[in-house]
Design a protein around this motif. Structure first.
Motif, PDB file in Angstrom:
ATOM      1  N   PRO A   1      60.091  38.974  14.459  1.00 35.19           N
ATOM      2  CA  PRO A   1      60.005  38.074  15.120  1.00 35.19           C
ATOM      3  C   PRO A   1      61.183  38.210  16.978  1.00 35.19           C
ATOM      4  O   PRO A   1      62.122  38.547  16.357  1.00 35.19           O
ATOM      5  CB  PRO A   1      60.155  36.444  14.848  1.00 35.19           C
ATOM      6  N   THR A   2      60.680  38.079  17.575  1.00 32.35           N
ATOM      7  CA  THR A   2      61.783  38.076  18.927  1.00 32.35           C
ATOM      8  C   THR A   2      61.680  36.375  19.465  1.00 32.35           C
ATOM      9  O   THR A   2      60.917  35.323  18.601  1.00 32.35           O
ATOM     10  CB  THR A   2      61.289  38.784  20.035  1.00 32.35           C
ATOM     11  N   SER A   3      62.778  35.896  19.920  1.00 28.45           N
ATOM     12  CA  SER A   3      62.082  34.930  20.901  1.00 28.45           C
ATOM     13  C   SER A   3      60.992  34.985  21.947  1.00 28.45           C
ATOM     14  O   SER A   3      61.130  35.594  22.687  1.00 28.45           O
ATOM     15  CB  SER A   3      63.870  34.429  21.504  1.00 28.45           C
ATOM     16  N   GLY A   4      60.500  33.705  21.348  1.00 26.80           N
ATOM     17  CA  GLY A   4      59.543  33.879  22.227  1.00 26.80           C
ATOM     18  C   GLY A   4      57.890  34.468  21.478  1.00 26.80           C
ATOM     19  O   GLY A   4      56.354  33.601  22.084  1.00 26.80           O
ATOM     20  N   ASP A   5      57.807  34.798  20.444  1.00 30.59           N
ATOM     21  CA  ASP A   5      56.406  34.717  19.679  1.00 30.59           C
ATOM     22  C   ASP A   5      56.170  33.288  19.154  1.00 30.59           C
ATOM     23  O   ASP A   5      56.824  32.278  18.719  1.00 30.59           O
ATOM     24  CB  ASP A   5      57.519  35.651  18.048  1.00 30.59           C
TER      25      ASP A   5
ATOM     26  N   VAL B   1      57.202  27.995  17.883  1.00 32.41           N
ATOM     27  CA  VAL B   1      57.795  28.992  18.698  1.00 32.41           C
ATOM     28  C   VAL B   1      59.072  29.656  18.223  1.00 32.41           C
ATOM     29  O   VAL B   1      59.918  29.257  18.449  1.00 32.41           O
ATOM     30  CB  VAL B   1      58.069  29.042  20.413  1.00 32.41           C
ATOM     31  N   SER B   2      59.092  30.864  17.803  1.00 30.19           N
ATOM     32  CA  SER B   2      60.349  31.738  17.316  1.00 30.19           C
ATOM     33  C   SER B   2      61.270  31.691  18.454  1.00 30.19           C
ATOM     34  O   SER B   2      61.099  31.949  19.762  1.00 30.19           O
ATOM     35  CB  SER B   2      60.184  33.011  16.680  1.00 30.19           C
ATOM     36  N   THR B   3      62.288  31.310  18.329  1.00 36.18           N
ATOM     37  CA  THR B   3      63.569  31.109  19.328  1.00 36.18           C
ATOM     38  C   THR B   3      65.573  32.761  18.871  1.00 36.18           C
ATOM     39  O   THR B   3      65.965  32.483  19.624  1.00 36.18           O
ATOM     40  CB  THR B   3      64.285  29.761  20.111  1.00 36.18           C
TER      41      THR B   3
ATOM     42  N   ALA C   1      59.387  33.182  27.778  1.00 35.20           N
ATOM     43  CA  ALA C   1      60.305  34.346  27.996  1.00 35.20           C
ATOM     44  C   ALA C   1      61.104  34.333  27.279  1.00 35.20           C
ATOM     45  O   ALA C   1      61.702  33.478  26.031  1.00 35.20           O
ATOM     46  CB  ALA C   1      60.974  33.855  28.790  1.00 35.20           C
ATOM     47  N   GLU C   2      61.173  35.937  26.074  1.00 36.87           N
ATOM     48  CA  GLU C   2      61.913  36.076  24.912  1.00 36.87           C
ATOM     49  C   GLU C   2      63.985  35.653  26.127  1.00 36.87           C
ATOM     50  O   GLU C   2      64.377  36.443  26.442  1.00 36.87           O
ATOM     51  CB  GLU C   2      62.272  37.232  24.673  1.00 36.87           C
ATOM     52  N   ILE C   3      64.378  34.754  25.066  1.00 35.13           N
ATOM     53  CA  ILE C   3      65.516  34.491  26.116  1.00 35.13           C
ATOM     54  C   ILE C   3      66.856  35.932  25.075  1.00 35.13           C
ATOM     55  O   ILE C   3      66.380  35.554  23.744  1.00 35.13           O
ATOM     56  CB  ILE C   3      65.813  33.442  24.994  1.00 35.13           C
TER      57      ILE C   3
ATOM     58  N   SER D   1      70.172  34.288  30.449  1.00 38.56           N
ATOM     59  CA  SER D   1      69.637  36.028  30.288  1.00 38.56           C
ATOM     60  C   SER D   1      67.897  36.395  29.332  1.00 38.56           C
ATOM     61  O   SER D   1      68.147  35.504  28.127  1.00 38.56           O
ATOM     62  CB  SER D   1      70.094  37.182  30.096  1.00 38.56           C
ATOM     63  N   ALA D   2      67.368  36.962  30.532  1.00 32.85           N
ATOM     64  CA  ALA D   2      65.823  36.767  28.827  1.00 32.85           C
ATOM     65  C   ALA D   2      65.015  37.877  29.686  1.00 32.85           C
ATOM     66  O   ALA D   2      65.261  39.107  30.230  1.00 32.85           O
ATOM     67  CB  ALA D   2      64.749  35.250  29.545  1.00 32.85           C
ATOM     68  N   TYR D   3      63.669  38.250  28.603  1.00 33.49           N
ATOM     69  CA  TYR D   3      63.121  38.860  29.112  1.00 33.49           C
ATOM     70  C   TYR D   3      61.462  38.474  29.724  1.00 33.49           C
ATOM     71  O   TYR D   3      61.327  37.482  29.270  1.00 33.49           O
ATOM     72  CB  TYR D   3      62.794  39.887  28.100  1.00 33.49           C
ATOM     73  N   VAL D   4      61.145  39.814  30.503  1.00 38.79           N
ATOM     74  CA  VAL D   4      59.139  39.237  30.969  1.00 38.79           C
ATOM     75  C   VAL D   4      58.658  39.555  29.714  1.00 38.79           C
ATOM     76  O   VAL D   4      59.252  40.114  28.530  1.00 38.79           O
ATOM     77  CB  VAL D   4      59.362  40.384  32.341  1.00 38.79           C
TER      78      VAL D   4
END
Length: 978
Positions: free
Chosen positions: A594-598, A669-671, A801-803, A812-815
C-alpha cells in the motif's frame, strides 16, 4: 509476488560509499588527555572526534565545571537523580568470517587486535558479543548447522549434534575476548535451524515444521551446554534472526504466533535443564513493533521472554520506546546494525552509528547496542560460498588476510565513544536532547558513580552549547558532524539554585511500582503519530493500545446481510466482497504494497449507528496488514469530509473504536507506504447499544491500577494508567460507561487530550506546480497544518492524495493515479477538521506512448535480475536497477530501432519510493555515437516527465548528474511521447 522488504537485504538495495581509516598513532585505542591542575571534582575529561581532520576519540585538555548559571538556549541538563535502564554494554558480532580473519593473523598481531577491541583499559572495552548459531551470509565456508543430515533424512533426537565447526577459530576468539573482558555477555541466535526441520528441507527459505518445535528447543539447549563446556557462556538468545525475511542466504520465516510457541518450548526446556540464558523476541527491524508485542501479549510465552532485539534497517528507534511504554518491564537491545557502501562519507557513517544507533538507541531504552561484523576483508567478505550474499557491508575492522594489515573503520570509533567509558551495569540518567540537526546526546552514570555524557552535532554548522549539572555548568563548541564524550565525577550539589535556567524538554516521565521494581513510562510528543487518535466532542484524544489490550464497547456486531464493499484495487483472486462474507479463509487483498491513499470501503446499506470496527488479516498471518490508517465516514459515498480516527496497524486483528456515528459508508484509508501487501480476511462493525458516548482519559481508577497525570506547556493533558497487578484489569474511559479499556498485566495505557480550539486554524497559501500528470509530485505551502499528518487530508476533488511528507508549513504529495485530464480542486483539511482552503490543479493527459516493439535498452551499470530491458516490457512489477548508488555519469540508453519523432519521455520508478534520479540530462542521437543534449532536470521524482523541443532521432540516453550514494537508480517503465 510480494516484496516484504524487512531485512538487511532490502536495506542493502541502496548503494555506494566509503569507510573510514584508523588514524591513531598511539599504541592504545584512545590517547590519554592532558590534565589541568584543578579540583578533580570540577574537572571534566574530554575525548573528541573531528571527522574532517581524521581525528578519532582523541583526548583533549580538561574543561572545568564552574558554579554559575547558564541561560544558553542550547543547554544540556544532566540529572543523576533520574535513572532509566541498566546498560549491559556495547559491541558487535563475532561472525564466522570475522573469527576466521582474526585467526589468520599472527599470534602477536591477534593479541594486539583483541586487546584493542575488548580490553577495558588498553582498548575500547567491547562488552557485548553476538555469536551466530551456525551459518549466515558471512561464512568463510558454505552452509552448515550443528546437526546436518543427508537429503531426506532427519535426526529428531539430535544424536548427531556437534559444534565441531566452531572449535578451530570461533570458540577460541570468544574465549580470548572473555579473558580480556570477563564482563562480556554473549548473545547467540540462528539464521536457520537444520534444513530437515524446515518446509524447504534447506537452510535457505521455508518455515519451521510444527513437529520439530520441541526438537529445535532441544537444539538450543545442546548448543548452550556445548558452548558452556567449551568455556563460552551464553547470556541471551533469540529464536530466529530476522524472522519475517527469507533471503538467498540462510534464513527462515517464523510468524509471531510460531515464535510464541517456540519460545514456550525453549523456555520449558531451559527450565528443565537449569539454563538461565534469557530469551529475546523478534530480532528484526524497528517498523514491526506489533511482532514482539504479540509475543508479550501471550502469557505463556511472555513469562519466558526477557525483551526485544531490534535491527535498524527500516523504521526508527521510536518503536523501542513505544514497545517499552506498552510493556515497561521488558528489556530492549539493538542486536544488529551495520554501515556499508551506501554511506556516502565518513561523516554520514559516523553520524548513523553514533547518533542514531548509540545515542538515540539508548535514549529509546536500549540496554545495549551491537553492530554487525567485527571484521571483514577488503572485498567485504568472506561471503558464504553456498549462497548469493551481498558484498556491501563494512566491519568494525578490515583485515587483509594476504598481508595481515588491519584497518580500524569509522564504526569502531563510534562504538569507542560509548564502550570505552560506559561500563556494564551503568544506568542511563536524565539529559534533555536538543534534537536532530542540533546537539544530540545521552548521559550515563557508571557503577562507581562517575558520569558520561556523549554529544554529537548532527547539524550543518558549529554550535556552542552548555552542560549543566546541579549548580555548575561549562560551555563547549562542537563542529558540524563531530562528537565528544565527557567524563566526570562531580559536581551536582543539592540545596542550591540549579545552573540551568532555560531548558526545553517536551518529554515527561511517569514512575510506577511493579512487583519486579519501579518502571518508567515516557511521554514524548514524537510518539503521538504512532498512536490512535479520534476527534470526540471539542477535543482530540490520542491513546496507546498495546497488543493484548482492548477498548470494549456495549454494542454488538451488526448484520452484514445488506453490506457491499469495494476498494481502490481488488485483484480477481482477492475481491473486496471476500472481506465481508464471514469466512476468514477468504480475503480481500490490495495486490501490492500500500501507499498513502489506498482504501477499502463498506456500504452498510442504510444509515447506521456504530462505534467500533475490527478488521482481521486472518489466522496466524504476520503479514499483510495496513501499517498506518485513517477512518472516514460518509452519508452518500461521495463527500467524506475529514478523517474521524487514525492509528497504526499491527499483526492480527486491528480494532478501531470511534465516537458513536451514524453514516452509511465507512472507508479505511492507508496513510503510509509498506513493503507488505494489505489484506482483510474479515471485517465487523459494531453498533451502539446506548447513548452517544465518547472516549476520554480516565479521571480515576481503582482495583489496583495506578494513574498519573501531567499537563504540557502547550496545554496537552497526559494521563497514564499502569497495571502492576498479576491480572488484566478494566477501567471506564467514557462518562456513560459505554467504553471500557481492558489493560493486561504489566502494561500501560497513555491518553493525550488537547482541545481542538487550541490548534491554529490551517491556512493554504500556494500549490506548486499547478500542472502535472497523475502520480507526479507537488508541494503545498501554508501554516497550521500540524506537525504530522494525523487526521489531516489532501483531496484532489474527492480522491485522496498520496502523502510524502507533512509538516506544519509544507505538505509534499502525489497527484492521485487514475485522475482524468482537466482542472481539479486541491484542498487540505487539518487535524482539527478545519478546511484550510485550496486551489486549482491542471491534470495533464500525455496521450498514447510510442509503441516499443523492437526497442532495446542498455545501461552503464546494472544489477543481476534487474536488466535494462525490464523498463521496456510493459510491466511496472519488473524494473531496471543500477545495482550501485547514483553517481554523476551513470546512464541508461534506449534504441528505438528506427528514427522516431518525439518531444517527451517519462521515467517511472514503479513501486519504489527512493530509487529515482534526483537530477539528469537527456541526450538524443541518430547513430548512437554523436549525441545532442536536449533537456536537463534538477527536480527528479518517482514518475518524471521530461519535455523538450520536438526531436527526430533513434537513440535516447539519460545521464544521471548527481551523486546519491544511498539510492540505486531504477526505472520500471521508460515511455516516449510525441
Amino acid at each position: 509476488m510480494r516484496s516484504y522488504g524487512l531485512g538487511r537485504r532490502q536495506f542493502l538495495a541502496t548503494a555506494v560509499g566509503v569507510a573510514a581509516a584508523w588514524t591513531q598513532v598511539s599504541g592504545n585505542a584512545i590517547a590519554a588527555p592532558q590534565q589541568k591542575q584543578a579540583s578533580r571534582d570540577n574537572s571534566v575529561r574530554v575525548w573528541l572526534t573531528d571527522v574532517s581532520a581524521d581525528k578519532w576519540v582523541a583526548g583533549q585538555d580538561d574543561v572545568l565545571f564552574k558554579a554559575r548559571k547558564t541561560a544558553n538556549p542550547l543547554t544540556i541538563k544532566v540529572d543523576d537523580g533520574v535513572k532509566y535502564q541498566k546498560v549491559e554494554g556495547f559491541g558487535a558480532a563475532m561472525t564466522d568470517s570475522s573469527a576466521w580473519l582474526i585467526d589468520k593473523l599472527s599470534p602477536a598481531e591477534r593479541t594486539k587486535l583483541m586487546k584493542k577491541l575488548f580490553d577495558p583499559s588498553k582498548g575500547i572495552g567491547l562488552s557485548l558479543l553476538r555469536s551466530p548459531m551456525a551459518a549466515t551470509d558471512f561464512n568463510a565456508s558454505g552452509n552448515y548447522s550443528y546437526d546436518d543430515m543427508p537429503a531426506g533424512q532427519t535426526d529428531p533426537t539430535l544424536s548427531n549434534f556437534s559444534i565441531r565447526h566452531d572449535l578451530p577459530y570461533i570458540v577460541p576468539a570468544l574465549r580470548q575476548a572473555l579473558s580480556l573482558n570477563p564482563s562480556i555477555k554473549i548473545m547467540a541466535n540462528p539464521w536457520s535451524p537444520p534444513g530437515w526441520m524446515k518446509t524447504s528441507d534447506s537452510m535457505i527459505g521455508g518455515t519451521l515444521k510444527s513437529e520439530y518445535t520441541s526438537a529445535l528447543a532441544d537444539y538450543f539447549v545442546k548448543f548452550i551446554q556445548a558452548y558452556g563446556e567449551a568455556g563460552v557462556p551464553i547470556s541471551y538468545i533469540s529464536p530466529q534472526n530476522e524472522p519475517m525475511g527469507t533471503p538467498t542466504w540462510p534464513g527462515m520465516f517464523l510468524s509471531a504466533y510460531q515464535e510464541a510457541e517456540l519460545i514456550q518450548e525453549i523456555g520449558k526446556a531451559f527450565e528443565a535443564d537449569g539454563i538461565s540464558t534469557k530469551i529475546l523476541a523478534w530480532d528484526h527491524n524497528w517498523d514491526v513493533p506489533s511482532y514482539p508485542e504479540t509475543i508479550f501479549s501471550d502469557p505463556a510465552a511472555s513469562k519466558y521472554t526477557a525483551g526485544t532485539g531490534w535491527h535498524i534497517y527500516s523504521g526508527n528507534p521510536n518503536s523501542q520506546t513505544l514497545v517499552h511504554n506498552d510493556y515497561p518491564g521488558k528489556e530492549t537491545f539493538i542486536t544488529e546494525a551495520t554501515g556499508g557502501v551506501w554511506q556516502d562519507s565518513d561523516r554520514t557513517a559516523f553520524s548513523e552509528a553514533l547518533g542514531t544507533w548509540i545515542i538515540n538507541g539508548t535514549r529509546n531504552w536500549a540496554n545495549g547496542v551491537m553492530l554487525w561484523n567485527i571484521a571483514l576483508d577488503p572485498d567485504r567478505g568472506p561471503l558464504n560460498s553456498d549462497t548469493a550474499g551481498i558484498p556491501m557491508l563494512r566491519g568494525l575492522l578490515t583485515i587483509d588476510p594476504a598481508d595481515g594489515r588491519v584497518t580500524y573503520n569509522v564504526d569502531y570509533h563510534a562504538l569507542a565513544h560509548a564502550s570505552r567509558f560506559v561500563k556494564p551495569g551503568a544506568r542511563r540518567i536524565y539529559s534533555n536532547t536538543l534534537g536532530e540537526g542540533s546537539i544530540e546526546n545521552v548521559a550515563f552514570q557508571n557503577p562507581d558513580g562517575s558520569k558520561v555524557l556523549i554529544a554529537h552535532n548532527s547539524g550543518s554548522a558549529a554550535k556552542t552549547f552548555s552542560v549543566a549539572d546541579g549548580t555548575h555548568s561549562f560551555d563547549y563548541t562542537l563542529d558540524a558532524g563531530d562528537a565528544v564524550t565527557f567524563t566526570y565525577s562531580g559536581p551536582a550539589q543539592s540545596g542550591r539554585t540549579p545552573a540551568a535556567t532555560k531548558v526545553s524538554d517536551p518529554t515527561h516521565d511517569f514512575m510506577f511500582k511493579s512487583a519486579s521494581g519501579p518502571v518508567t513510562v515516557t511521554y514524548d510528543p514524537e510518539l503521538l503519530p504512532y498512536q490512535n487518535s479520534i476527534r470526540t466532542g471539542n477535543k482530540l484524544v490520542t491513546y496507546s493500545l498495546p497488543i493484548g489490550a482492548a477498548v470494549q464497547t456495549t454494542g454488538r456486531a451488526l448484520s452484514r446481510g445488506k453490506w457491499t464493499a469495494k476498494a481502490s484495487a481488488q485483484p480477481d483472486w482477492g475481491v473486496a466482497a471476500n472481506a465481508i462474507d464471514g469466512d476468514i479463509d477468504t480475503r480481500w487483498s490490495l495486490g501490492h504494497g500500500p501507499t498513502s491513499g489506498d482504501w477499502f470501503q463498506i456500504d452498510l446499506g442504510s444509515p447506521t449507528s456504530f462505534n467500533k470496527l475490527v478488521f482481521d488479516t486472518g489466522v496466524n498471518n504476520s503479514f499483510d496488514y495496513v501499517t498506518k490508517y485513517q477512518i472516514y465516514v460518509s452519508d452518500d459515498g461521495v463527500d467524506w469530509g475529514s478523517a474521524i480516527a487514525s492509528g497504526s496497524g499491527g499483526i492480527g486483528k486491528i480494532a478501531v473504536t470511534l465516537p458513536t456515528r451514524t453514516a452509511q459508508y465507512i472507508r479505511i484509508v492507508s496513510t503510509a507506504v509498506s513493503g507488505f501487501w494489505w489484506a482483510i480476511g474479515d471485517i465487523e462493525v459494531y453498533g451502539s447499544a446506548r447513548g452517544a458516548g465518547s472516549i476520554a482519559a480516565p479521571a480515576a481508577v481503582s482495583n489496583g491500577l495506578q494513574l498519573k497525570t501531567w499537563t504540557s506547556k502547550e496545554g496537552s493533558q497526559v494521563t497514564v494508567v499502569f497495571n502492576g497487578t498479576a491480572n488484566g484489569k478494566s477501567f471506564k474511559i467514557s462518562a456513560d460507561g459505554s467504553y471500557t479499556y481492558m489493560l493486561p498485566s504489566g502494561t500501560s495505557a497513555m491518553f493525550t487530550t488537547k482541545k481542538l480550539s487550541s490548534f491554529p486554524s490551517p491556512k493554504f497559501s500556494e500549490l506548486k506546480p499547478e500542472r502535472g500528470m497523475p502520480r507526479s509530485k507537488f508541494t503545498i505551502r501554508g501554516a497550521g497544518f500540524g506537525d504530522a499528518q494525523g487526521l489531516g487530508t489532501v483531496y484532489f476533488g474527492s480522491s485522496y492524495a498520496e502523502i510524502d511528507t507533512w509538516s506544519d508549513t509544507s505538505i509534499s504529495a502525489y497527484v492521485p493515479a487514475g485522475l482524468p485530464a482537466g482542472k481539479v480542486t486541491v484542498s487540505v483539511k487539518g487535524t482539527s477538521g478545519v478546511d484550510a482552503g485550496g486551489s486549482s490543479f491542471d491534470v495533464i493527459d500525455l496521450g498514447s506512448a510510442l509503441p516499443r516493439t523492437g526497442w532495446t535498452a542498455k545501461a552503464s551499470d546494472a544489477t543481476q535480475g534487474d536488466a535494462p530491458g525490464n523498463m521496456l516490457d510493459g510491466s511496472s512489477d519488473t524494473r531496471y536497477s543500477s545495482g550501485t548508488g547514483q553517481y554523476d555519469g551513470l546512464w541508461i540508453q534506449v534504441d528505438m530501432g528506427q528514427t522516431q519523432t518525439f518531444n517527451r519521455i517519462v521515467l517511472d520508478v514503479g513501486g519504489s519510493v527512493s530509487d529515482y534520479a534526483r537530477s539528469a540530462d537527456v541526450y538524443v542521437s541518430t547513430d548512437g555515437s554523436d549525441y545532442t543534449k536536449v533537456s536537463s532536470a534538477a527536480d527528479g521524482q518517482r514518475v518524471h516527465l521530461m519535455s523538450f523541443p520536438t526531436q527526430t532521432a533513434r537513440y535516447i540516453k539519460v545521464v544521471n548528474t548527481e551523486n546519491v550514494a544511498r539510492s540505486w537508480w531504477s526505472v520500471a517503465e521508460f515511455n516516449v511521447y510525441n
